[in-house]
Design a protein around this motif. Structure first.
Motif, PDB file in Angstrom:
ATOM      1  N   LEU A   3      -1.907   1.301  -7.760  1.00 33.95           N
ATOM      2  CA  LEU A   3      -1.026   2.030  -6.841  1.00 33.95           C
ATOM      3  C   LEU A   3       0.451   1.674  -7.025  1.00 33.95           C
ATOM      4  O   LEU A   3       1.323   2.388  -6.530  1.00 33.95           O
ATOM      5  N   PHE A  43      -6.179   6.883  -6.461  1.00 37.02           N
ATOM      6  CA  PHE A  43      -6.631   5.653  -5.793  1.00 37.02           C
ATOM      7  C   PHE A  43      -7.944   5.934  -5.040  1.00 37.02           C
ATOM      8  O   PHE A  43      -8.875   5.126  -5.077  1.00 37.02           O
ATOM      9  N   SER A  96      -4.580  -3.789  -2.338  1.00 37.55           N
ATOM     10  CA  SER A  96      -3.623  -2.684  -2.450  1.00 37.55           C
ATOM     11  C   SER A  96      -2.728  -2.603  -1.217  1.00 37.55           C
ATOM     12  O   SER A  96      -1.550  -2.245  -1.320  1.00 37.55           O
ATOM     13  N   TYR A 122      -3.194   3.331   3.392  1.00 35.26           N
ATOM     14  CA  TYR A 122      -3.933   3.119   2.143  1.00 35.26           C
ATOM     15  C   TYR A 122      -5.301   2.494   2.421  1.00 35.26           C
ATOM     16  O   TYR A 122      -6.283   2.805   1.758  1.00 35.26           O
TER      17      TYR A 122
END
Ligand SMILES: Cc1cc2nc3c(=O)[nH]c(=O)nc-3n(C[C@H](O)[C@H](O)[C@H](O)COP(=O)(O)OP(=O)(O)OC[C@H]3O[C@@H](n4cnc5c(N)ncnc54)[C@H](O)[C@@H]3O)c2cc1C
Length: 385
Positions: free
Chosen positions: A55, A70, A92, A237
């Motif tokens: 990412l 992702f 991440s 995320y």
């Protein structure tokens, strides 16, 4: 069906992720689950492929994955091991937080080793008395001149047993604040958390901070940004990771069920020839496609910075994790006693799917947030002008 909605480049990535998962992850996931450990070698392979830093922007040494790519990584790995998606998730989140909010000095010290996977990052927010209710954290950062003194405890922290850097949330002068705490900080004790329901090989741990001294320069953003900006930004995320990992679980549940139904005979005919079992398979494949399209829409909204991206991400996490639970339950049912056996792939899917409904904001929390957004939208629409 779903692949037709991806770009050629995204399809190429997906092929690479699926091949890796089929060769390096899926065949070993039950053994890892029973041992409650993921071997460092597979983590190193993910790192060597650049996927732990996927990412990160290319100028920071990453592959510059969009949110869809992702997501595809999480889906493919999730079809092999739910626990391993925990690594992609928390690592991440820490990486993107530093990339978005880090000072030049923080980026210089911490970002490159995270992008290369040399250092694993973990996201330390939850406490025994404050999980979803994250405004009530009791971890304290006290002012000590150029330093901060950290005291408190965090629990159920994914991949904390192997992490070298923790993004820790607590209070500084009464304000929600996020700080970076290196794993080798004196006074920090990491104790393995075993015997969880699911995510058994996700190296969970309890963190105890006893008068840990860290430089004040390790504050991320500003005091007061901890929950409103840092945690919520990272969780975009984290929730994409969970939602797409749930797609992987649905895929694995459907594949195992179709294979079992096509080979298991009862009362003189295959399970696959029984209407009720076909009905289960039809429901599972329909829910998978619906979940995939919702996840794709949410990730695209995130990439496009759409106004409703957050709501879509919440919906995708809620729906896909709910459907993963339903699919895994059907998979266990179709496998009967075999599905209940320890070390059987579908029993692991069942347990891991439940975890996805609890983490990254429990599904009740997702509903509370989505419900509020829906109300606000309709109320706003009724206003004159
Ligand atoms: C395998 C695993 C990995 C994890 N990894 C991490 C990690 O890496 N980092 C981290 O910080 N945390 C992690 N967690 C913690 C996780 O994020 C929390 O458990 C989760 O946020 C829920 O918080 P809680 O356990 O305190 O539940 P509580 O907040 O006590 O909630 C209990 C239940 O009540 C419901 N509930 C609460 N309030 C309301 C309300 N107002 N209305 C209706 N329902 C409500 C919740 O939805 C939940 O179902 C992990 C947990 C697990 C199980």
């Amino acid at each position: 069906m779903f692949k037709r909605f991806l770009s050629p480049e995204q399809n190429e990535w997906l092929q690479a992720f699926e091949q890796f998962s089929a060769e390096e992850v899926a065949p070993h996931a039950d053994e890892w689950d029973l041992r409650e450990a993921t071997p460092p070698a597979v983590v190193q392979k993910l790192a060597r492929n650049g996927w732990l830093g996927g990412l990160a922007k290319p100028e920071n040494g990453g592959l510059g994955f969009d949110a869809v790519t992702f997501g595809l990584l999480n889906m493919a790995i999730g079809a092999g091991s739910g626990s391993l998606t925990g690594l992609l998730n928390v690592h991440s989140m820490v990486l993107k937080t530093i990339e978005s909010w880090g000072t030049p000095e923080q980026k210089r010290r911490f970002l490159a080793p995270l992008v290369s996977g040399e250092v694993i990052g973990a996201f330390a927010q939850t406490e025994v008395a404050a999980g979803g209710d994250s405004g009530n954290l009791s971890t304290r950062f006290e002012d000590a001149g150029d330093d901060l003194i950290v005291n408190g405890q965090k629990t159920w922290i994914t991949f904390a047993q192997t992490a070298g850097l923790f993004l820790v949330f607590g209070k500084f002068q009464g304000l929600d604040t996020a700080v970076l705490v290196p794993g080798d900080t004196p006074g920090l004790t990491v104790s393995a958390k075993r015997n969880m329901l699911g995510f058994k090989s996700a190296h969970l741990a309890v963190l105890d901070f006893a008068d840990c001294r860290i430089p004040k320069a390790n504050i991320v953003g500003k005091p007061g940004f901890g929950q409103s900006l840092i945690s919520s930004g990272a969780l975009d995320y984290g929730r994409i990771s969970v939602a797409w990992a749930a797609l992987g679980i649905q895929q694995a549940a459907l594949a195992a069920s179709a294979r079992r139904a096509g080979t298991r005979s009862t009362f003189g005919s295959l399970l696959a020839d029984q209407g009720i079992i076909r009905g289960y398979l039809a429901e599972m494949s329909g829910s998978l496609l619906a979940s995939q399209l919702l996840c794709l829409s949410a990730a695209r909204a995130k990439d496009a910075r759409d106004e409703d991206a957050l709501e879509q991400i919440l919906q995708a996490k809620l729906f896909a994790s709910h459907e993963a639970g339903a699919a895994a339950a059907k998979a266990v049912q179709i496998h009967g006693g075999h599905g209940c056996d320890e070390g059987n792939g579908v029993s692991r899917l069942y347990r891991d799917a439940k975890i996805l409904q609890v983490v990254e904001g429990s599904n009740e929390l997702q509903k509370m947030l989505i419900g509020k957004a829906v109300c606000n939208r309709y109320l706003a629409a009724e206003l004159p002008g």
